[in-house]
Design a protein around this motif. Structure first.
Motif, PDB file in Angstrom:
ATOM      1  N   ARG A  18       0.835  -1.210   0.000  1.00  0.00           N
ATOM      2  CA  ARG A  18       0.000   0.000   0.000  1.00  0.00           C
ATOM      3  C   ARG A  18       0.869   1.260   0.000  1.00  0.00           C
ATOM      4  N   GLN A  19       1.941   1.230   0.777  1.00  0.00           N
ATOM      5  CA  GLN A  19       2.849   2.381   0.816  1.00  0.00           C
ATOM      6  C   GLN A  19       3.546   2.573  -0.533  1.00  0.00           C
ATOM      7  N   ILE A  23       3.520   5.721  -3.266  1.00  0.00           N
ATOM      8  CA  ILE A  23       4.755   6.297  -3.818  1.00  0.00           C
ATOM      9  C   ILE A  23       4.739   6.239  -5.337  1.00  0.00           C
ATOM     10  N   ILE A  24       4.347   5.095  -5.886  1.00  0.00           N
ATOM     11  CA  ILE A  24       4.290   4.950  -7.344  1.00  0.00           C
ATOM     12  C   ILE A  24       3.310   5.961  -7.938  1.00  0.00           C
ATOM     13  N   GLY A  25       2.148   6.093  -7.327  1.00  0.00           N
ATOM     14  CA  GLY A  25       1.158   7.045  -7.811  1.00  0.00           C
ATOM     15  C   GLY A  25       1.702   8.466  -7.826  1.00  0.00           C
ATOM     16  N   LYS A  26       2.422   8.839  -6.780  1.00  0.00           N
ATOM     17  CA  LYS A  26       3.014  10.182  -6.716  1.00  0.00           C
ATOM     18  C   LYS A  26       4.105  10.354  -7.772  1.00  0.00           C
ATOM     19  N   GLN A  27       4.895   9.322  -7.986  1.00  0.00           N
ATOM     20  CA  GLN A  27       5.949   9.392  -9.003  1.00  0.00           C
ATOM     21  C   GLN A  27       5.345   9.554 -10.396  1.00  0.00           C
ATOM     22  N   ILE A  28       4.265   8.838 -10.660  1.00  0.00           N
ATOM     23  CA  ILE A  28       3.611   8.949 -11.970  1.00  0.00           C
ATOM     24  C   ILE A  28       3.056  10.361 -12.148  1.00  0.00           C
ATOM     25  N   GLN A  29       2.403  10.896 -11.108  1.00  0.00           N
ATOM     26  CA  GLN A  29       1.855  12.252 -11.207  1.00  0.00           C
ATOM     27  C   GLN A  29       2.958  13.280 -11.418  1.00  0.00           C
ATOM     28  N   LEU A  30       4.071  13.106 -10.723  1.00  0.00           N
ATOM     29  CA  LEU A  30       5.212  13.998 -10.926  1.00  0.00           C
ATOM     30  C   LEU A  30       5.748  13.855 -12.344  1.00  0.00           C
ATOM     31  N   GLY A  31       5.849  12.630 -12.815  1.00  0.00           N
ATOM     32  CA  GLY A  31       6.314  12.388 -14.180  1.00  0.00           C
ATOM     33  C   GLY A  31       5.403  13.031 -15.207  1.00  0.00           C
ATOM     34  N   LEU A  32       4.083  12.950 -14.981  1.00  0.00           N
ATOM     35  CA  LEU A  32       3.132  13.579 -15.899  1.00  0.00           C
ATOM     36  C   LEU A  32       3.323  15.100 -15.922  1.00  0.00           C
ATOM     37  N   VAL A  60       8.967  -1.052 -10.178  1.00  0.00           N
ATOM     38  CA  VAL A  60       8.447  -1.434  -8.873  1.00  0.00           C
ATOM     39  C   VAL A  60       7.047  -2.039  -8.946  1.00  0.00           C
ATOM     40  N   LEU A  61       6.213  -1.566  -9.841  1.00  0.00           N
ATOM     41  CA  LEU A  61       4.829  -2.023  -9.908  1.00  0.00           C
ATOM     42  C   LEU A  61       4.682  -3.544  -9.990  1.00  0.00           C
ATOM     43  N   PRO A  62       5.447  -4.237 -10.806  1.00  0.00           N
ATOM     44  CA  PRO A  62       5.278  -5.698 -10.875  1.00  0.00           C
ATOM     45  C   PRO A  62       5.633  -6.441  -9.576  1.00  0.00           C
ATOM     46  N   THR A  77      -3.051   2.594 -16.763  1.00  0.00           N
ATOM     47  CA  THR A  77      -3.581   3.669 -17.599  1.00  0.00           C
ATOM     48  C   THR A  77      -2.729   4.925 -17.446  1.00  0.00           C
ATOM     49  N   GLU A  78      -2.377   5.260 -16.209  1.00  0.00           N
ATOM     50  CA  GLU A  78      -1.553   6.441 -15.965  1.00  0.00           C
ATOM     51  C   GLU A  78      -0.152   6.275 -16.556  1.00  0.00           C
ATOM     52  N   LEU A  79       0.394   5.073 -16.445  1.00  0.00           N
ATOM     53  CA  LEU A  79       1.723   4.825 -17.020  1.00  0.00           C
ATOM     54  C   LEU A  79       1.691   4.927 -18.546  1.00  0.00           C
ATOM     55  N   LYS A  80       0.646   4.410 -19.151  1.00  0.00           N
ATOM     56  CA  LYS A  80       0.521   4.534 -20.609  1.00  0.00           C
ATOM     57  C   LYS A  80       0.433   5.999 -21.018  1.00  0.00           C
ATOM     58  N   GLU A  81      -0.303   6.782 -20.240  1.00  0.00           N
ATOM     59  CA  GLU A  81      -0.425   8.206 -20.539  1.00  0.00           C
ATOM     60  C   GLU A  81       0.924   8.907 -20.377  1.00  0.00           C
TER      61      GLU A  81
END
Length: 115
Positions: A18-19, A23-32, A60-62, A77-81
């Protein structure tokens, strides 16, 4: 290992997942956000940072074993974007600088983890 120890380890792994999901979600948003900034300016450092965010998430996701199907689909979906934004409209100079840098060491834009 006893059942209680196994249960505690499973709970710890779920908490860690969960943690990492956060972190991954925040990294993706920063990357976007960085990818959008790169689209407007020729900035190799921002490009490299956005690529690094993408690579981190793809790497990390896998490893997350306690990920709901909904969370997995959302992140994919976010990673594809993010990949789409990084690949589209990026100045050639920024691509060349990044290609000479960390991409080959971390991940490839063609990672097969994404459906």
């Amino acid at each position: 290992m006893g059942d209680s120890q196994t249960k505690k380890l499973d709970e710890l792994r779920a908490k860690t997942d969960r943690q990492l999901l956060t972190i991954i979600g925040k990294q993706i948003q920063l990357g976007l956000a960085l990818a959008d900034a790169v689209g407007n300016h020729d900035n190799p450092r921002q490009r490299a940072a956005a690529e690094s965010d993408y690579c981190f998430a793809v790497t990390v996701l896998p490893t997350l074993s306690h990920l709901s199907e909904q969370d997995q689909k959302q992140l994919q979906t976010e990673l594809k974007e993010l990949r789409r934004r990084l690949d589209g409209g990026v100045p050639l100079r920024a691509r060349a600088v990044f290609a000479a840098g960390i991409q080959s060491k971390l991940c490839s834009p063609d990672d097969n983890f994404l459906p």
